[in-house]
Write an enzyme that holds these catalytic residues in place. Sequence first.
Site, PDB file in Angstrom:
ATOM      1  N   LYS A  13       0.955  -1.225   0.027  1.00  0.00           N
ATOM      2  CA  LYS A  13      -0.252  -0.054   0.010  1.00  0.00           C
ATOM      3  C   LYS A  13       0.731   1.260  -0.120  1.00  0.00           C
ATOM      4  O   LYS A  13       0.367   2.236  -0.536  1.00  0.00           O
ATOM      5  CB  LYS A  13      -0.836   0.017   1.153  1.00  0.00           C
ATOM      6  N   ARG A  88      -5.421   2.727  11.759  1.00  0.00           N
ATOM      7  CA  ARG A  88      -5.136   1.545  11.986  1.00  0.00           C
ATOM      8  C   ARG A  88      -6.041   0.795  12.983  1.00  0.00           C
ATOM      9  O   ARG A  88      -5.807  -0.328  13.387  1.00  0.00           O
ATOM     10  CB  ARG A  88      -3.689   1.275  12.252  1.00  0.00           C
ATOM     11  N   ARG A 127      12.834 -10.009   2.377  1.00  0.00           N
ATOM     12  CA  ARG A 127      13.232  -8.467   2.381  1.00  0.00           C
ATOM     13  C   ARG A 127      14.725  -8.337   2.855  1.00  0.00           C
ATOM     14  O   ARG A 127      14.717  -8.898   3.868  1.00  0.00           O
ATOM     15  CB  ARG A 127      12.400  -7.315   2.937  1.00  0.00           C
ATOM     16  N   ARG A 160      15.767  -6.534   8.728  1.00  0.00           N
ATOM     17  CA  ARG A 160      15.292  -5.475   9.450  1.00  0.00           C
ATOM     18  C   ARG A 160      14.787  -6.251  10.542  1.00  0.00           C
ATOM     19  O   ARG A 160      13.912  -7.303  10.276  1.00  0.00           O
ATOM     20  CB  ARG A 160      14.370  -4.372   9.034  1.00  0.00           C
ATOM     21  N   ARG A 171       2.850  -8.826  13.457  1.00  0.00           N
ATOM     22  CA  ARG A 171       2.229  -7.449  12.897  1.00  0.00           C
ATOM     23  C   ARG A 171       0.834  -8.007  12.128  1.00  0.00           C
ATOM     24  O   ARG A 171       0.139  -7.101  12.210  1.00  0.00           O
ATOM     25  CB  ARG A 171       3.187  -6.934  11.832  1.00  0.00           C
TER      26      ARG A 171
HETATM   27  P1  AMP Z   1       4.396   0.996   8.508  1.00  0.00           P
HETATM   28  O1  AMP Z   1       5.529   1.545   8.021  1.00  0.00           O
HETATM   29  O2  AMP Z   1       3.039   1.682   8.174  1.00  0.00           O
HETATM   30  O3  AMP Z   1       4.259  -0.495   8.384  1.00  0.00           O
HETATM   31  O4  AMP Z   1       4.283   1.111  10.248  1.00  0.00           O
HETATM   32  C1  AMP Z   1       5.509   0.842  10.762  1.00  0.00           C
HETATM   33  C2  AMP Z   1       5.154   0.736  12.529  1.00  0.00           C
HETATM   34  O5  AMP Z   1       4.772   1.958  12.926  1.00  0.00           O
HETATM   35  C3  AMP Z   1       3.848  -0.172  12.737  1.00  0.00           C
HETATM   36  O6  AMP Z   1       4.124  -1.535  12.940  1.00  0.00           O
HETATM   37  C4  AMP Z   1       3.501   0.372  14.079  1.00  0.00           C
HETATM   38  O7  AMP Z   1       4.242   0.129  15.121  1.00  0.00           O
HETATM   39  C5  AMP Z   1       3.828   2.137  13.917  1.00  0.00           C
HETATM   40  N1  AMP Z   1       2.434   2.678  13.091  1.00  0.00           N
HETATM   41  C6  AMP Z   1       2.489   3.257  12.010  1.00  0.00           C
HETATM   42  N2  AMP Z   1       1.318   3.694  11.608  1.00  0.00           N
HETATM   43  C7  AMP Z   1       0.653   3.510  12.926  1.00  0.00           C
HETATM   44  C8  AMP Z   1      -0.850   3.983  13.459  1.00  0.00           C
HETATM   45  N3  AMP Z   1      -1.881   4.501  12.575  1.00  0.00           N
HETATM   46  N4  AMP Z   1      -1.024   3.499  14.832  1.00  0.00           N
HETATM   47  C9  AMP Z   1      -0.277   2.914  15.456  1.00  0.00           C
HETATM   48  N5  AMP Z   1       1.070   2.445  15.074  1.00  0.00           N
HETATM   49  C10 AMP Z   1       1.281   2.756  13.787  1.00  0.00           C
END
Ligand code: AMP
Length: 214
Positions: A13, A88, A127, A160, A171
């Site tokens: 996404k 989220r 990755r 990572r 996740r």
């Molecule tokens: P992403 O790059 O969007 O996969 O986000 C990486 C991490 O950032 C996630 O696994 C969460 O720990 C945190 N994170 C990102 N967006 C949110 C959100 N809207 N609410 C809570 N945690 C978030």
Amino acid sequence: MKIIMLGAPGAGKGTQAKQIADHYSIPHISTGDIFRANIKEGTELGKKAKEYMDKGALVPDELTCDLVMDRISQDDCKNGFVLDGFPRTIPQAEALEKALEAAGQKMDFAIDVDVPDDNIIGRMSGRRACLNCGATYHIISIPPKKEDICDVCGEALVQRDDDKEETVKNRLSVYHEQTQPLINFYQERDILRTVDGTRPMDEVFSAIQAILGA
Ligand code: AMP
């Protein structure tokens, strides 16, 4: 145009959100990127967010919502924006709806990039990243020329922490528990659209363009 990108971590996404932002000239707002930038800069927010991110957990809603509401109230968001990784949780979606309502606005589309879990685990656990220059690879779809060595700078590639299989599984379960309910939330508001995220990237983008128009 105000767009929300939904989909499991690793569904692609973020890539689609960037293309939408370029094509429609609207800002791409990724909460994950904002948190990572804060971690890099060593801010208080970054320190707090890191504790949760390292475990594959969500950063608490209080920290996340204010950040996004502040960002979307900025001038460059006047003509719309694409949210990537937010909301989220249902409370985040409600906070967003309330803030927009107060300004007499609403979201136009929530696009779900749909990819089955098995596929996600394969994508994410393959990755590899270069911590020196930031280049990213995938052992099957984008392999480096020399195994485990960065093509760009010659440093060793690493997996990572948040791409390790255990963290990815964590996740995904967080996604199913806390984020998937948003699919119904936006379906009820009649703005949910679903695209098949297992298709090649350019086909996914064409499907999104057909939804958004022009
Ligand atoms: P992403 O790059 O969007 O996969 O986000 C990486 C991490 O950032 C996630 O696994 C969460 O720990 C945190 N994170 C990102 N967006 C949110 C959100 N809207 N609410 C809570 N945690 C978030």
